[in-house]
Design a protein around this motif. Structure first.
Motif, mmCIF file in Angstrom:
data_model
loop_
_atom_site.group_PDB
_atom_site.id
_atom_site.type_symbol
_atom_site.label_atom_id
_atom_site.label_comp_id
_atom_site.label_asym_id
_atom_site.label_seq_id
_atom_site.Cartn_x
_atom_site.Cartn_y
_atom_site.Cartn_z
ATOM 1 N N CYS A 1 51.605 23.729 -11.667
ATOM 2 C CA CYS A 1 52.422 24.045 -10.491
ATOM 3 C C CYS A 1 53.444 22.954 -10.178
ATOM 4 O O CYS A 1 54.323 23.148 -9.343
ATOM 5 C CB CYS A 1 51.522 24.280 -9.277
ATOM 6 S SG CYS A 1 50.376 25.657 -9.530
ATOM 7 N N LYS A 2 53.305 21.811 -10.845
ATOM 8 C CA LYS A 2 54.206 20.662 -10.662
ATOM 9 C C LYS A 2 54.208 20.179 -9.216
ATOM 10 O O LYS A 2 55.241 19.810 -8.666
ATOM 11 C CB LYS A 2 55.636 21.005 -11.101
ATOM 12 C CG LYS A 2 55.765 21.608 -12.480
ATOM 13 C CD LYS A 2 55.289 20.692 -13.567
ATOM 14 C CE LYS A 2 55.571 21.283 -14.944
ATOM 15 N NZ LYS A 2 54.501 21.120 -15.879
ATOM 16 N N LYS B 1 54.598 34.069 -7.412
ATOM 17 C CA LYS B 1 55.862 34.643 -7.860
ATOM 18 C C LYS B 1 55.652 35.877 -8.725
ATOM 19 O O LYS B 1 56.591 36.615 -8.988
ATOM 20 C CB LYS B 1 56.672 33.588 -8.617
ATOM 21 C CG LYS B 1 57.074 32.426 -7.721
ATOM 22 C CD LYS B 1 57.808 31.352 -8.469
ATOM 23 C CE LYS B 1 58.168 30.230 -7.497
ATOM 24 N NZ LYS B 1 58.880 29.143 -8.165
ATOM 25 N N THR C 1 51.626 31.923 -21.241
ATOM 26 C CA THR C 1 52.443 30.713 -21.289
ATOM 27 C C THR C 1 52.197 29.905 -20.021
ATOM 28 O O THR C 1 51.659 30.423 -19.027
ATOM 29 C CB THR C 1 53.948 31.050 -21.373
ATOM 30 O OG1 THR C 1 54.338 31.683 -20.149
ATOM 31 C CG2 THR C 1 54.255 31.944 -22.563
ATOM 32 N N GLU C 2 52.617 28.660 -20.043
ATOM 33 C CA GLU C 2 52.505 27.825 -18.852
ATOM 34 C C GLU C 2 53.270 28.471 -17.692
ATOM 35 O O GLU C 2 52.806 28.480 -16.550
ATOM 36 C CB GLU C 2 53.060 26.428 -19.139
ATOM 37 C CG GLU C 2 52.971 25.483 -17.963
ATOM 38 C CD GLU C 2 53.446 24.075 -18.296
ATOM 39 O OE1 GLU C 2 53.834 23.371 -17.351
ATOM 40 O OE2 GLU C 2 53.434 23.681 -19.476
ATOM 41 N N ASP C 3 54.429 29.040 -17.980
ATOM 42 C CA ASP C 3 55.238 29.690 -16.947
ATOM 43 C C ASP C 3 54.510 30.911 -16.366
ATOM 44 O O ASP C 3 54.538 31.125 -15.156
ATOM 45 C CB ASP C 3 56.598 30.109 -17.510
ATOM 46 C CG ASP C 3 57.506 30.672 -16.438
ATOM 47 O OD1 ASP C 3 57.775 29.943 -15.444
ATOM 48 O OD2 ASP C 3 57.950 31.832 -16.567
ATOM 49 N N ASP C 4 53.862 31.709 -17.232
ATOM 50 C CA ASP C 4 53.090 32.872 -16.756
ATOM 51 C C ASP C 4 52.035 32.424 -15.744
ATOM 52 O O ASP C 4 51.882 33.015 -14.678
ATOM 53 C CB ASP C 4 52.362 33.578 -17.909
ATOM 54 C CG ASP C 4 53.281 34.283 -18.882
ATOM 55 O OD1 ASP C 4 54.413 34.664 -18.501
ATOM 56 O OD2 ASP C 4 52.852 34.457 -20.042
ATOM 57 N N ALA D 1 51.858 29.545 -14.019
ATOM 58 C CA ALA D 1 52.475 28.975 -12.817
ATOM 59 C C ALA D 1 52.948 30.086 -11.883
ATOM 60 O O ALA D 1 52.723 30.019 -10.665
ATOM 61 C CB ALA D 1 53.646 28.069 -13.199
ATOM 62 N N ARG D 2 53.600 31.108 -12.424
ATOM 63 C CA ARG D 2 54.097 32.202 -11.596
ATOM 64 C C ARG D 2 52.958 32.909 -10.856
ATOM 65 O O ARG D 2 53.107 33.269 -9.686
ATOM 66 C CB ARG D 2 54.897 33.199 -12.445
ATOM 67 C CG ARG D 2 56.211 32.594 -12.965
ATOM 68 C CD ARG D 2 57.009 33.565 -13.818
ATOM 69 N NE ARG D 2 57.363 34.795 -13.112
ATOM 70 C CZ ARG D 2 58.273 34.895 -12.146
ATOM 71 N NH1 ARG D 2 58.926 33.822 -11.752
ATOM 72 N NH2 ARG D 2 58.530 36.047 -11.577
#
Length: 141
Positions: free
Chosen positions: A79-80, A49, A38-41, A43-44
């Motif tokens: 990463c925004k 993180k 996922t995008e969150d995976d 980014a972390r």
């Protein structure tokens, strides 16, 4: 003559615009035990993180060199953060001893070669550079 110059300028503008909007592919070794993240995976992993893939295997993120179009698009989309915000983010973590930023691995070809040789690495390249030596797990349109 003026018409030729205008035509050339229009062609260059369209070429630059299409390059700026090129798709970026997040890639891993073909033997990775998963087909997508996922995008969150993602980014972390790139923000320090998380240090492992969802299945638990160690993950080592690698960046393209600073200033590359793929890196700028990746940082802003995933990463925004713009380039200076991303650098400041990692500077603070390094200063406080809370993290080490992903290594800069080079351009599309260098990142792809590195990931094709190491099952624990994750990186990103222009989608047009992808071949059978790596597996795409996420795309940034």
């Amino acid at each position: 003559m003026k018409k030729s110059i205008r035509s050339l300028a229009a062609t260059l503008t369209l070429g630059i615009a299409s390059f700026a909007w090129a798709e970026v592919a997040v890639i891993v070794h073909p033997s990775a035990g998963f087909d997508s993240l996922t995008e969150d995976d993602v980014a972390r992993l790139f923000l320090g993180k998380s240090k492992s893939f969802p299945a638990g295997a160690q993950a080592v993120p690698v960046n393209q060199n600073e200033g590359s179009a793929a890196r700028d698009k990746f940082n802003e989309s995933i990463c925004k953060k713009n380039a200076s915000q991303y650098k400041a983010y990692w500077s603070q973590l390094v200063f406080t001893g809370k993290g080490t930023p992903p290594k800069d691995a080079g351009d599309d070809a260098a990142v792809k070669t590195l990931i094709a040789a190491n099952p624990n690495m994750i990186g990103y390249v222009d989608a047009g550079a992808v071949d059978a030596t790596v597996k795409v797990v996420f795309k940034i349109p």
